[in-house]
Structure formats: structure tokens, C-alpha cells
Design a protein around this motif. Structure first.
Motif, PDB file in Angstrom:
ATOM      1  N   GLN A 291      28.957  73.700-102.766  1.00  0.00           N
ATOM      2  CA  GLN A 291      28.303  74.337-101.438  1.00  0.00           C
ATOM      3  C   GLN A 291      26.734  73.809-101.394  1.00  0.00           C
ATOM      4  O   GLN A 291      25.998  73.767-102.195  1.00  0.00           O
ATOM      5  CB  GLN A 291      28.202  75.682-101.563  1.00  0.00           C
ATOM      6  CG  GLN A 291      29.887  76.384-101.640  1.00  0.00           C
ATOM      7  CD  GLN A 291      29.779  77.815-102.208  1.00  0.00           C
ATOM      8  OE1 GLN A 291      29.199  77.952-103.209  1.00  0.00           O
ATOM      9  NE2 GLN A 291      30.598  78.614-101.638  1.00  0.00           N
ATOM     10  N   TYR A 293      24.603  74.958 -99.399  1.00  0.00           N
ATOM     11  CA  TYR A 293      23.543  75.990 -99.368  1.00  0.00           C
ATOM     12  C   TYR A 293      22.920  76.253-100.542  1.00  0.00           C
ATOM     13  O   TYR A 293      22.021  76.969-100.621  1.00  0.00           O
ATOM     14  CB  TYR A 293      24.111  76.909 -98.340  1.00  0.00           C
ATOM     15  CG  TYR A 293      25.139  77.783 -98.745  1.00  0.00           C
ATOM     16  CD1 TYR A 293      25.625  78.276-100.114  1.00  0.00           C
ATOM     17  CD2 TYR A 293      25.912  78.474 -97.867  1.00  0.00           C
ATOM     18  CE1 TYR A 293      26.672  78.949-100.269  1.00  0.00           C
ATOM     19  CE2 TYR A 293      27.037  79.544 -98.034  1.00  0.00           C
ATOM     20  CZ  TYR A 293      27.357  79.602 -99.118  1.00  0.00           C
ATOM     21  OH  TYR A 293      28.313  80.514 -99.763  1.00  0.00           O
ATOM     22  N   LYS A 321      29.348  73.049 -96.696  1.00  0.00           N
ATOM     23  CA  LYS A 321      28.180  73.564 -96.487  1.00  0.00           C
ATOM     24  C   LYS A 321      28.211  75.138 -97.000  1.00  0.00           C
ATOM     25  O   LYS A 321      27.052  75.591 -97.676  1.00  0.00           O
ATOM     26  CB  LYS A 321      27.756  73.734 -94.920  1.00  0.00           C
ATOM     27  CG  LYS A 321      27.454  72.184 -94.428  1.00  0.00           C
ATOM     28  CD  LYS A 321      26.756  72.122 -93.164  1.00  0.00           C
ATOM     29  CE  LYS A 321      26.703  70.575 -92.811  1.00  0.00           C
ATOM     30  NZ  LYS A 321      26.377  70.270 -91.438  1.00  0.00           N
ATOM     31  N   TRP A 325      27.461  82.453 -96.842  1.00  0.00           N
ATOM     32  CA  TRP A 325      26.081  82.425 -96.672  1.00  0.00           C
ATOM     33  C   TRP A 325      25.520  83.840 -96.530  1.00  0.00           C
ATOM     34  O   TRP A 325      24.688  84.508 -97.043  1.00  0.00           O
ATOM     35  CB  TRP A 325      25.320  81.474 -95.805  1.00  0.00           C
ATOM     36  CG  TRP A 325      24.092  81.605 -95.689  1.00  0.00           C
ATOM     37  CD1 TRP A 325      23.228  80.807 -96.479  1.00  0.00           C
ATOM     38  CD2 TRP A 325      23.224  82.603 -94.859  1.00  0.00           C
ATOM     39  NE1 TRP A 325      21.655  81.332 -96.066  1.00  0.00           N
ATOM     40  CE2 TRP A 325      21.831  82.060 -95.093  1.00  0.00           C
ATOM     41  CE3 TRP A 325      23.422  83.588 -94.045  1.00  0.00           C
ATOM     42  CZ2 TRP A 325      20.625  82.878 -94.438  1.00  0.00           C
ATOM     43  CZ3 TRP A 325      22.470  84.111 -93.194  1.00  0.00           C
ATOM     44  CH2 TRP A 325      20.982  83.965 -93.642  1.00  0.00           C
ATOM     45  N   LEU A 341      19.998  80.567-102.396  1.00  0.00           N
ATOM     46  CA  LEU A 341      20.448  79.807-101.387  1.00  0.00           C
ATOM     47  C   LEU A 341      19.622  79.344-100.334  1.00  0.00           C
ATOM     48  O   LEU A 341      18.428  79.950-100.235  1.00  0.00           O
ATOM     49  CB  LEU A 341      21.667  80.502-100.321  1.00  0.00           C
ATOM     50  CG  LEU A 341      22.765  81.239-101.179  1.00  0.00           C
ATOM     51  CD1 LEU A 341      23.551  82.122-100.433  1.00  0.00           C
ATOM     52  CD2 LEU A 341      23.436  80.115-102.101  1.00  0.00           C
ATOM     53  N   LYS A 345      19.806  77.209 -91.791  1.00  0.00           N
ATOM     54  CA  LYS A 345      21.086  76.329 -91.652  1.00  0.00           C
ATOM     55  C   LYS A 345      20.345  74.871 -91.607  1.00  0.00           C
ATOM     56  O   LYS A 345      20.868  74.031 -92.218  1.00  0.00           O
ATOM     57  CB  LYS A 345      21.499  76.533 -90.390  1.00  0.00           C
ATOM     58  CG  LYS A 345      22.785  75.609 -90.193  1.00  0.00           C
ATOM     59  CD  LYS A 345      23.694  75.966 -89.099  1.00  0.00           C
ATOM     60  CE  LYS A 345      24.801  75.099 -89.065  1.00  0.00           C
ATOM     61  NZ  LYS A 345      24.643  73.572 -89.414  1.00  0.00           N
ATOM     62  N   THR A 348      20.044  73.570 -95.201  1.00  0.00           N
ATOM     63  CA  THR A 348      21.344  73.254 -95.778  1.00  0.00           C
ATOM     64  C   THR A 348      21.811  72.072 -95.204  1.00  0.00           C
ATOM     65  O   THR A 348      22.429  71.359 -95.909  1.00  0.00           O
ATOM     66  CB  THR A 348      22.495  74.354 -95.168  1.00  0.00           C
ATOM     67  OG1 THR A 348      22.047  75.687 -95.923  1.00  0.00           O
ATOM     68  CG2 THR A 348      23.719  73.967 -96.034  1.00  0.00           C
TER      69      THR A 348
END
Length: 999
Positions: A291, A293, A321, A325, A341, A345, A348
Motif C-alpha cells: 500500500q 499510503y 494506494k 486509510w 500512513l 491523498k 499518497t
């Protein structure tokens, strides 16, 4: 690999230094090309015809309605009764439902007959099932095969994801394994007759299997807990091996899905450990999702590159992605841990683009797969591959079945390999998956929303993600203290697990030592008290010098003599001593927790949480005292000055329990000390060592001996302390029987007694959790088990009754039984232990007597066998218990649960309130009306909604009950310190000779 292709890869590595900015012209060019290829198409998600009155569009405009819509969709599978579906829809939407859904959903027929209501409920289900079919290929693998065949014919490969309920028992884990084996075998047979599709069956490294299965590793064990990586690996690998062997034989590809953030490292470890085993080291179709993120995904990719090079066989890395989250971010913030994280956005998106070239570094080792529905990201991937002169078959694009169809088709037209992540499973139970997909794609930052709903211009859609620079905080005046809970230890981190293991090893090396007061303290005349490990009764933990009854008189006399000097110290000075004690506890937290594991048998997390709560009490009460200490002016009438001031009461007796042997006594002692009282502290004889350690920490923080005296000993010490006439305040936590005796004794006025004694008594509970017909069973069963087996049920807040709506009863008890049987019972020094021993032989015998009573009053659903030395009692569940039975009325203080049935939510509340206790209670429900009723009528001190009923946090969830559960204010709350003080009001006439004083 041929020489020509090797040359291509060498050139690709040479070009790795290409700057991201230099790719922008190519990204714009490719993005425009993809936009043209997808022109005129629209994703099914945003087609107004598929959802009555364009509900999705309304959800994107109204966040309140969006939350209600998705909550309703999520709750719908749990509701079996059609009429209840209608009433639930009315609860969520009210009059809005009339216009929103119209006659198709039948909400205008709410006043119809029973038959009409049931028909309306059926139509609602049908509508939602129709929606689910957009994202779920079939209820079974057999049903999905024609859909998969059609995708193949259209030039799209697939990876099947088997949906289902969360795994909460080992039997369910076995069923998921068997379901995966069945799916692999059936799909392997089905695809043999399909026509060839060269692009889908071959990549830059050779042939690709037609069958691919995505695996949810958490479904292969009920205990995917990062606290015990080795135990998790043993459980998961045993179920994975037959799947890998079948995948080798077919062949088929297997990809591990990535899940919640705290399990990331353990999933990576399982992947590398399994595919390093000799039988599977040459398997070339193993894959893993990562991922973008996550802040440390680059590190993880580099680790995988290094590992893959050493293994010598390629793997697939699916870069996504991330789908968790929101929930992960909330959980980490709630725990007080740094969020691992990216929090925006754009961060990311930018990280995703940075990671793409990294996956191209070793084309002979990595089969890169890119999961995205973002036009900019698709173009950036293509531009990076083009810059490195990679052939088109060296990568693939993965998208979600039912979403982003225009981009799916554009990539196919471009000649790229596209694979769809394709869910298969029952439609309504698949709602959890469905809701997650809907949340993602209707969020404010969703690319599909921006393009197909908001119609943003192509230039904006293709613009590079802009990451804002961190704001530099402006200089400001010092802020007031703001209490923040001490975070529990994050055992997902290897260094934290290592610290706890080291502390346990250190404690084991020190077992059997003698602990006695220092020379500066009161010399005690009692006998030595032995503490033994309840998991290993032959193991001596420590011997502690005990007090004699005569020591009580001397300790109270000393406390009385030193009270005046102590109360005259400033509130700030006393508060700082509490903060110093908190600092010392924090520095020693793993050592303290390890001693707690040894002396009272708490598992790792429970012991760590107890130390963290003790720290919280110290800091919270320090802050509260500084808030209360300054005189407070009352009123504003001219000519007078009125102040309320607080003063200490005198000598406080603290009589503490053994089940929270660090937090509860620390909190009671700290509250008494910081308010200016002197304290005589009697820890439980079952946790004498921990009581001694608490006292030593207060001394090290600056509290003088005599201001605090620790008197370890048995009940006779507590009785003498309670009866002493110079004791002004008694703080007690323990059983109802002892608490009532203390209250009775304190009501008697002895000769020489200076004031009426004040008693603060936290006593027992007979706590219930209600599970209504709209509950999420996965959450409800997990929450009930946590609440009734945590610390082997030895909490006054523990659940001992669960009251289940008749519509949920059968599935609830069936899954509950399997989940209880899957609990890991054992030595709490082992990290994977979920249920440890009870405190001693007396407690064990008492609980076993209640189990015999339960066998007479009800039906034994499950009793976990325990074949090991120590004071263990296997978790036990009884059904057919009636509200008047002893098992439903009496506190047991062990892992014994009674399951009762209710005809309605009102009936469940009546049963829940039908005891003499009022401590904690819980509700698992998704009905807004029932939750409102619970808030109003569930008569408990602490009500927990859709979560376990244990684990109150200082400051956030002040703890305590009423009726026979206790008297006094809640611990860890803003009212608690006021019980240790006297309140005085000073009124002054400020009008002197006709002039008001300016002073």
C-alpha cells in the motif's frame, strides 16, 4: 532470458536516474491518449439508472446522508425479518426515504399491512442485491465462472477474492482454507477449455497462469495478532501450504492481500518465510500487495528486492494506494500512536509515483502490477515504463471489478494486460466490501468522482500531485496543561516486543527475592508474605515483609503527625511529585509489567495497559489538583468577596484489589496524596510485591515516608485500618460483600474520632451486553469474548451475561462456541496467550462451583479443557439461563458467560437491568432507535456501544457504577478528587467606612 531482453533491462537500469519532472510531458501526452480511448464511456458506479433517484449522487452532496446510506447498507444483511428492514430504513432516512427511494423501495407503504411490509422489505433487499452484483461477480465460484469467462473473452484477466464474514474461530479459518482449495480446483478445471489469450498468458518472464486467487491472510487464522509473529506463522502456514501445493500443480497465481496497518509487518514476514521454505522456493507466481499510503513502503519494497534476489525466483508486487486509510488512521490516533500512513491523498499519490520506478529496478525479479483507477497515475506508470524502455508485457494493470470500466477498456485498447480484482461471495454478506468500495469512490478526493461527477478539466486531472509543505507553527504563549492518555505499547513493533521479552527474562532472573521497607520507613512486625506465580504455583515470585495489626496503629499515628506539614505543601509541589512518579513508571514500564505478569498472571497487553493507566491517573490527578487548588470566587456582588477553598480531610486509608494491582492503587493513593491527605495503603495480599513497588516509586518521586505507608497483609490489616478512629477517608475497591462491611463499620463513631468517615467504594458488577437483530455479528462475538475472557474474567467490568435477540440467537451461539474453543489458554509470559490463569486456588475453586451451578441451571454450550498445571479455568458458556438464576444474578469473577434470549430490545433492557448491580453494560446494534433507547434506559455507570465493555480510559471514560456497584464519584473523572477534600467558603465584607476595598 535472451540476450536482447537482458540488454533492454540493462538499459532500463541505466535510465533509472530520469528525474520525475522530466516525465511530465510524457505523462500529459499519454494521459490525453488514455482520455481519448475512454471517451464516451461512464463507470457503472455513476450511472444514474442503477440506483433509484440517483442516491449515490445525493450521498456525494450530503455527508450526513452518505453516512446513513452506507450504514443502512452495511446493516441490511443482518436483518432477517422483512418488516424490520422497512422499519430500519425509516429509522435511518425518515421522511427523506419517500422522495429518495419512491415506490420502488416501498417506503410510502410503511403503514401497509404486514404482508405489504414484507413485500416492501423484499424489494429493498432486491434493490441492494442488484447494486451488489455490480461489484460482486457471483454468490459462488460456480456462479462467477461465466462472468470470469466473459472477462477473459473481452481481453481482461482476473484475480478472484473470496468474500465472507470475518474469521473469529479456527474452524472458520479451516472453512476459508477449504473454500480457497475448492475455488482453485474448480477454476483450474474451468479455464482449460477457454481460448488462448496471448497477452494475458505471457509476460516478460514467461508463461502466466490463467487462474489467480487473492488471499486474505486474516481469514486463515482467528489470531492474526502481531504480538506473536511465530505463533501466527505456525497457524497460517499450516493452512497455506496445501493451497500453495495446489497452485503449483495447476498452476495458479496466489497473491496476499494487504490488510490493516498493524498487521503489515507480520504479513510480509509470513510471505517471505513461507516462500523461503524449500518446497515453495521455486514457485514463480507468488504475489503480495503493498500500500502506497504507508510511509515505509519504499523500505518494504527494497527489502523484498533483496530477499527475492537471494531466493532466486521472481515474485509479483501489486502496488495499490490502500483501502483502509480512514479506519487505520482513526485507530492509530485513538491509541495515541504515530500514524504510519500519509495523512493527505496527495502525499499518497506522490509516493505511488515515486515507488513505480523502484518496481522497475529489477525486471527479472519483480512482476509489477499496478492497482489504480486514476488517469494521472496510469499515465505516470506508462511514462516511467517508456522512459526505461520496458516492453509492454513487463507490467500489468489491476482494477476492481465493476469500477472504472472506461479506464479498463482504454488500457486494453492500448495493448496492456489488465487484471480485475474480482470479489465472489454471497451478495448481502458482501456488504462490508461493497460499502468500502462505495466510500472510496464517492469520497471528495476520489479520482472517478472528480472526472465523472464533477467533470473537472483534463489539465487538472493530469496535474502532478501537490504536497503541501508542513506548516511552521507560530510562536505562542505557553499553553495550559492538556491531559493526554499514555499510549499502550504497540506490540506490532518488533522493538516493543523485544523490550517486553527482555523485561520478562530480567524478572525471571530475579524471582524469589525478598522485598522489605527501607530503613527510613516504618519497621513492620508481620510475617513474610509469599507471592507465587498463578500459572506455575510452585514458582516463588517474591517474599514481601508483611504488617502486623499493631503496625496499623503506628502507621496511622505517623500519618496523623505528618499530615499538617504535608497539607501545607503547595498543590503544585504535590502535583509535581505525581508527575515525577509517572515519569519513573514510564521509564520502568516493561519491568513493572513483567512483574505483574509473574505475580498476578496478566497477559502482555493487560499488564502493559495496567501500567499505562497508573501513569494516566498520576498525570490526570496532578492536572486536576492544579485546577481545583486556587480559591474560586463565587458570585460578583459588590461589597463582598466570596471564595471557595478546598482543604484535606486527614488520614486516608487505601484498601486496594489485586486484579488491577498497579493502576487502581496508584490512582487511589495519588488522589489522596495530591489533595493533601496522608495515606496508609494496604495492597491486596495477592499482589503484595506490586504494592511495594508502587510505594517505592512514590518515595523516589519525593513523597516522604510516613506521609505514605505501605502495610502488606491479609484482611485483618484492612479491618483494623477501616476501624481506626483517626482514619477520615476510606478508598476501597473490591467485592460487594467487603464493601458493604466497610460502609457499615465506617458508620460507627468511635471515641476520639474527629469526623464522620467518608467511604469511596467501587464494588462488583453483573454486567450484560445486548446483541440486537441489527448487530454486526463479527463485532458482537469478538466484543463479547474480549469482555468476558479478558484477564480470565477477573474484572468488575467484565461481561457475564449476553442477551441476544431471538432472531440472532442461533447464529450467535453457533459462532460463539467455535470462537471460544479457539482461544489460546496458557502461560501469560508467552506473547500469544489470550487467557491466563485465575489468581489462586481459592478463586479457581469458587469459579468451578459456579460452573457446577450452571450445569444444573442451564445447558453447557462450551467448556474449554485445560490440561496444564496452574490455577486455570477454561472459559465456559451456558445457554438456557433465566433471569432469576444464580448464574444471571451473582458476580462470579471468572471466565463464565450466560447467554440469554430476548423477544425484543425492550425485553433485553428489562433483563439487563434486572440485577442489583449497575456498573457496565454494552449494546451491539445498528438500529438508531434501539441505540437511543439504550442511552436512555440502560441503567449502568458506563455504557459501551458497539465495542467491548472493559478498558475504560482515564479522563475519557471515567469509571464507576451505582446501586450495589459502588458509592462515590467515578475514578479518572473530574469529580473524583473532591471526595478527598473538605470544602470551605470564606466571605469577606469589602465595604470599609463607606468605601469598597480595592484589594
Amino acid at each position: 532470458m535472451c540476450d536482447a531482453r537482458s540488454a533492454v533491462y540493462t538499459e532500463a537500469r541505466r535510465l533509472m536516474t530520469t528525474s520525475p519532472a522530466s516525465l511530465e510531458p510524457a505523462i500529459l501526452r499519454i494521459g490525453q491518449q488514455l482520455a481519448q480511448l475512454s471517451a464516451g464511456l461512464s463507470p457503472t458506479l455513476f450511472d444514474g439508472r442503477w440506483w433509484s433517484q440517483s442516491a449515490i449522487h445525493l450521498a456525494m452532496k450530503d455527508p450526513v446522508f452518505k453516512a446513513r446510506l452506507f450504514h443502512f447498507i452495511d446493516a441490511l444483511p443482518a436483518v432477517a425479518d422483512d418488516a424490520r428492514v422497512v422499519s430500519l430504513a425509516e429509522e435511518y432516512f425518515g421522511d427523506l426515504g419517500h422522495d429518495l427511494f419512491g415506490l420502488q423501495w416501498g417506503l410510502r407503504a410503511l403503514a401497509a399491512t404486514g404482508i405489504g411490509a414484507r413485500l416492501t422489505g423484499k424489494s429493498i433487499r432486491k434493490q441492494v442485491e442488484q447494486m451488489a452484483r455490480t461489484f460482486i461477480a457471483g454468490a459462488t465460484v460456480e456462479e462467477a465462472v461465466p462472468v470470469l469467462a466473459a472477462l477473459w473473452k473481452e481481453g481482461r484477466a482476473w484475480s478472484v477474492d473470496l468474500l465472507g464474514e470475518a474469521t473469529i474461530s479456527e474452524r472458520e479459518a479451516d472453512r476459508y482454507r477449504d473454500h480457497c482449495r475448492h475455488a482453485l480446483a474448480l477454476l483450474g478445471d474451468a479455464v482449460r477449455a477457454w481460448p488462448g489469450a496471448g497477452r494475458l498468458e505471457r509476460d516478460h518472464l514467461g508463461d502466466l497462469p490463467r487462474v489467480q486467487l487473492s488471499l486474505k491472510i486474516s481469514a486463515l487464522t482467528s489470531r492474526l495478532d502481531p504480538i506473536d509473529p511465530d505463533g501466527v506463522y505456525r497457524a497460517v502456514a499450516a493452512r497455506l501450504r496445501p493451497l500453495v501445493e495446489l497452485a503449483v500443480a495447476l498452476p495458479a497465481g496466489l497473491t496476499f492481500d494487504m490488510e490493516q496497518a498493524d498487521t503489515k509487518d507480520v504479513l510480509l514476514s509470513i510471505f517471505t518465510r513461507l516462500f523461503d521454505e524449500p518446497p515453495y522456493r521455486a514457485f514463480p507466481f507468488a504475489g503480495l500487495a503493498l500500500q502506497a499510503y504507508h510511509r515505509d513502503t519504499e523500505r518494504d519494497i527494497r527489502h523484498l528486492l533483496h530477499w527475492t534476489k537471494a531466493r532466486g525466483t521472481p515474485i509479483t508486487v501489486r502496488l495499490v494506494k490502500g483501502a483502509y486509510w480512514d479506519s487505520d488512521t482513526v485507530r492509530y490516533r485513538q491509541a495515541g500512536w504515530p500514524v504510519p500512513l500519509f495523512e493527505h491523498k496527495a502525499e499518497t499519490d506522490a509516493n505511488y509515483e515515486r515507488l513505480v520506478p523502484l518496481l522497475f529496478e529489477e525486471p527479472q525479479l519483480i512482476r509489477p502490477a499496478f492497482g489504480t483507477h486514476n488517469l494521472r497515475t496510469l499515465a505516470a506508470i506508462e511514462a516511467a515504463a517508456e522512459a526505461r524502455q520496458l516492453p509492454p508485457d513487463a507490467l500489468e494493470y489491476q482494477m476492481i471489478f465493476g469500477m472504472a470500466e472506461p479506464f479498463q477498456q482504454a488500457m486494453v485498447k492500448l495493448g496492456r494486460r489488465v487484471r480485475l480484482y474480482t470479489p465472489v461471495g454471497q451478495l448481502l454478506p458482501g456488504m462490508a466490501y461493497l460499502v468500502r468500495r462505495l466510500l472510496e469512490n464517492t469520497s471528495n478526493e476520489s479520482f472517478l468522482r472528480k472526472e465523472y461527477v464533477e467533470s473537472q478539466p483534463l489539465s487538472r486531472l493530469l496535474a502532478a500531485p501537490v504536497v503541501a509543505s508542513p506548516a511552521v507553527p507560530a510562536a505562542s504563549a505557553p499553553a495550559e496543561r492538556s491531559f493526554v492518555n499514555e499510549p499502550h505499547s504497540d506490540f506490532a513493533r518488533a522493538e516493543v516486543r523485544q523490550a517486553m521479552s527482555a523485561a520478562i527474562a530480567k524478572v525471571r532472573s530475579q524471582l524469589g527475592g525478598r522485598w522489605e521497607p527501607a530503613s527510613t520507613e516504618l519497621a513492620l512486625a508481620g510475617s513474610w508474605l509469599e507471592s507465587r506465580n498463578p500459572a506455575r504455583p510452585n514458582e516463588l515470585v517474591a517474599t514481601v515483609r508483611g504488617a502486623a495489626v499493631d503496625d496499623v496503629v503506628r502507621a496511622v499515628q505517623m500519618a496523623s503527625e505528618r499530615h499538617e506539614a504535608w497539607r501545607r505543601r503547595s498543590a503544585a509541589e504535590r502535583a509535581d511529585m505525581l508527575r515525577s512518579a509517572a515519569t519513573l513508571m514510564n521509564e520502568r514500564r516493561f519491568d513493572i509489567a513483567a512483574w505483574e505478569i509473574a505475580e498476578v498472571g496478566k497477559p502482555w497487553r493487560e499488564a502493559d495497559a495496567d501500567v499505562a493507566e497508573a501513569i494516566d491517573f498520576l498525570r490526570f490527578y496532578a492536572d486536576e489538583m492544579e485546577r481545583l487548588a486556587p480559591p474560586r470566587r463565587l458570585g460578583d456582588r459588590p461589597g463582598e468577596l466570596n471564595h471557595r477553598v478546598y482543604g484535606s480531610r486527614g488520614v486516608a486509608a487505601v484498601v486496594a484489589p489485586w486484579n488491577f494491582p498497579f493502576a487502581i492503587p496508584t490512582g487511589m493513593v495519588a488522589a489522596a496524596l495530591v489533595t493533601g491527605n496522608t495515606v496508609v495503603f494496604k495492597p491486596s495480599e495477592r499482589s503484595s510485591l506490586l504494592g511495594r513497588m508502587i510505594t517505592d516509586i512514590f518515595f523516589a518521586a519525593g513523597v516522604p515516608p510516613g506521609v505514605l505507608t505501605c502495610l502488606p497483609g491479609g484482611p485483618e490489616i484492612g479491618q483494623a485500618l477501616v476501624a481506626h478512629p483517626q482514619v477520615a477517608t476510606i478508598a476501597f475497591t473490591g467485592s460487594k460483600a467487603v464493601g458493604l462491611r466497610i460502609i457499615q463499620e465506617a458508620a460507627r463513631v468511635a471515641p476520639g474520632q474527629p469526623m464522620v468517615k467518608r467511604v469511596l467504594a467501587e464494588m462488583g458488577g453483573k454486567n450484560a451486553i445486548i446483541v440486537d437483530e441489527t448487530a454486526d455479528l463479527d463485532e458482537a462475538i469478538t466484543g463479547v469474548i474480549t469482555s468476558f475472557t479478558g484477564y480470565a474474567g477477573q474484572k468488575c467490568s467484565a461481561c457475564s451475561r449476553v442477551i441476544v435477540h431471538r432472531a440472532m440467537y442461533d447464529p450467535f451461539i453457533a459462532r460463539l462456541r467455535e470462537a471460544v474453543m479457539s482461544l489460546e489458554i496458557g502461560d501469560p509470559m508467552e506473547p500469544g496467550t489470550q487467557v491466563g490463569p485465575v489468581i489462586d486456588a481459592r478463586a479457581q475453586a469458587g469459579i468451578e462451583r459456579y460452573i457446577e451451578i450452571g450445569r444444573q441451571e442451564g445447558t453447557e454450550l462450551v467448556h474449554c479443557p485445560v490440561n496444564r498445571p496452574g490455577y486455570f479455568v477454561g472459559p465456559t458458556v451456558f445457554t438456557d439461563i433465566r433471569p432469576h438464576h444464580r448464574l444471571a444474578q451473582e458476580e462470579i469473577f471468572g471466565p463464565v458467560l450466560s447467554v440469554m434470549t430476548a423477544e425484543s430490545f425492550a425485553d433485553a433492557l428489562r433483563i439487563a437491568n434486572g440485577t442489583e448491580y449497575a456498573l457496565t453494560g454494552g449494546v451491539y446494534a445498528r438500529s438508531p432507535a434501539n441505540l437511543a433507547l439504550a442511552r436512555e434506559q440502560f441503567d449502568v455507570g458506563n455504557l459501551y456501544v458497539n465495542r467491548p465493555i472493559t478498558g475504560a480510559m482515564v479522563g475519557r471514560q471515567p469509571f464507576g457504577g451505582h446501586r450495589f456497584s459502588g458509592v462515590g464519584a467515578k475514578t479518572g473523572g473530574e469529580d473524583y478528587l473532591a471526595q478527598f477534600v473538605v470544602s470551605r467558603v470564606v466571605s469577606e465584607n469589602t465595604l470599609r467606612r463607606g468605601f469598597e476595598s480595592a484589594e
